[in-house]
Design an enzyme around this catalytic site. Sequence first.
Site, PDB file in Angstrom:
ATOM      1  N   GLY A  56      11.872  -2.582   5.096  1.00  0.00           N
ATOM      2  CA  GLY A  56      11.545  -1.113   4.814  1.00  0.00           C
ATOM      3  C   GLY A  56      10.322  -1.113   4.035  1.00  0.00           C
ATOM      4  O   GLY A  56       9.498  -2.198   3.875  1.00  0.00           O
ATOM      5  N   THR A  57       9.953   0.010   3.417  1.00  0.00           N
ATOM      6  CA  THR A  57       8.628   0.487   2.908  1.00  0.00           C
ATOM      7  C   THR A  57       8.533  -0.251   1.334  1.00  0.00           C
ATOM      8  O   THR A  57       9.621  -0.661   0.810  1.00  0.00           O
ATOM      9  CB  THR A  57       8.781   1.995   2.624  1.00  0.00           C
ATOM     10  OG1 THR A  57       9.566   2.394   1.778  1.00  0.00           O
ATOM     11  CG2 THR A  57       8.232   2.615   3.438  1.00  0.00           C
ATOM     12  N   THR A  58       7.348  -0.851   1.246  1.00  0.00           N
ATOM     13  CA  THR A  58       7.153  -1.522   0.038  1.00  0.00           C
ATOM     14  C   THR A  58       7.255  -0.481  -1.282  1.00  0.00           C
ATOM     15  O   THR A  58       6.903   0.415  -1.302  1.00  0.00           O
ATOM     16  CB  THR A  58       5.640  -2.090  -0.156  1.00  0.00           C
ATOM     17  OG1 THR A  58       5.393  -2.765   0.933  1.00  0.00           O
ATOM     18  CG2 THR A  58       5.514  -3.184  -1.251  1.00  0.00           C
TER      19      THR A  58
END
Length: 270
Positions: A56-58
């Site tokens: 997933g996105t940071t």
Amino acid sequence: LKLRLYIVPVLHPAASAAGQDRRGQMAGGYDRAITVFSPDGHLFQVEYALEAVRKGTTTVGAKGKDCVVLAVERRATPKLQDPRTIRKILTVDDNIALTFAGLSADARVLVNKTRVECQSYRLNVEDAPTVDYVARFIARTQQKYTHRGGVRPFGISTLLAGFDNKGQPALYQTDPAGTYYAWKATAIGKNSKSVTDYLEKKYKEDLDEDGTIRLALKGLLEVTEASGKNIEVVIVKASGITWMPEEQLEPLVKELDDTAEKIAKLKEQQ
């Protein structure tokens, strides 16, 4: 003189390979059933959900003296898409914000459940829920989806920012296994290890609002392209939740970006 005859069975190589295949298929069955442990004590579906989180996105969270800051990488939206419909940081109550890494659809369902619980708490207790209560509820809900047939784990980890029952800022993390932790600063999602290492080196107690924002942004910039358009920042204070506007975020990101310095150092080392 008596002779004894011993018969020792020898497996054909093809038969041996077939047996290994059967054992492999049996071992593979453990990753299909959510309610069955593998022989070495793993729940594979939960581990696969954690893998979805790692892709997933940071997402970064940092706690200051009187606020909590959440900063998240926002992926580029198509030109014709309304960017307001894509939010990585969501409100679950007046003074509690949630961000996540993992599957957006799972996050939507879990956030809706959490909002209903917050409203129910206000109706029954006539008071605002604390962030630790909400973290326990989310963790309990995620854990329910790890031991029942016919369901799968939520493929998200969350960061919750808010205030505890003493009025102090607090940052909590939950994961697909149903565990939750309190943090001073942490990161989830892609490249979270690099960000967490940075936060461990640079974190200081009792940071003011500006220092907390800078810490969260600098941690995110360790692994993210420096642009106000692909970063979303929220400040949670006792007075409420504030989204940092892009025109305020852009100059701060440019000030904190040291990509050119890093490239120059690498060239010198070479």
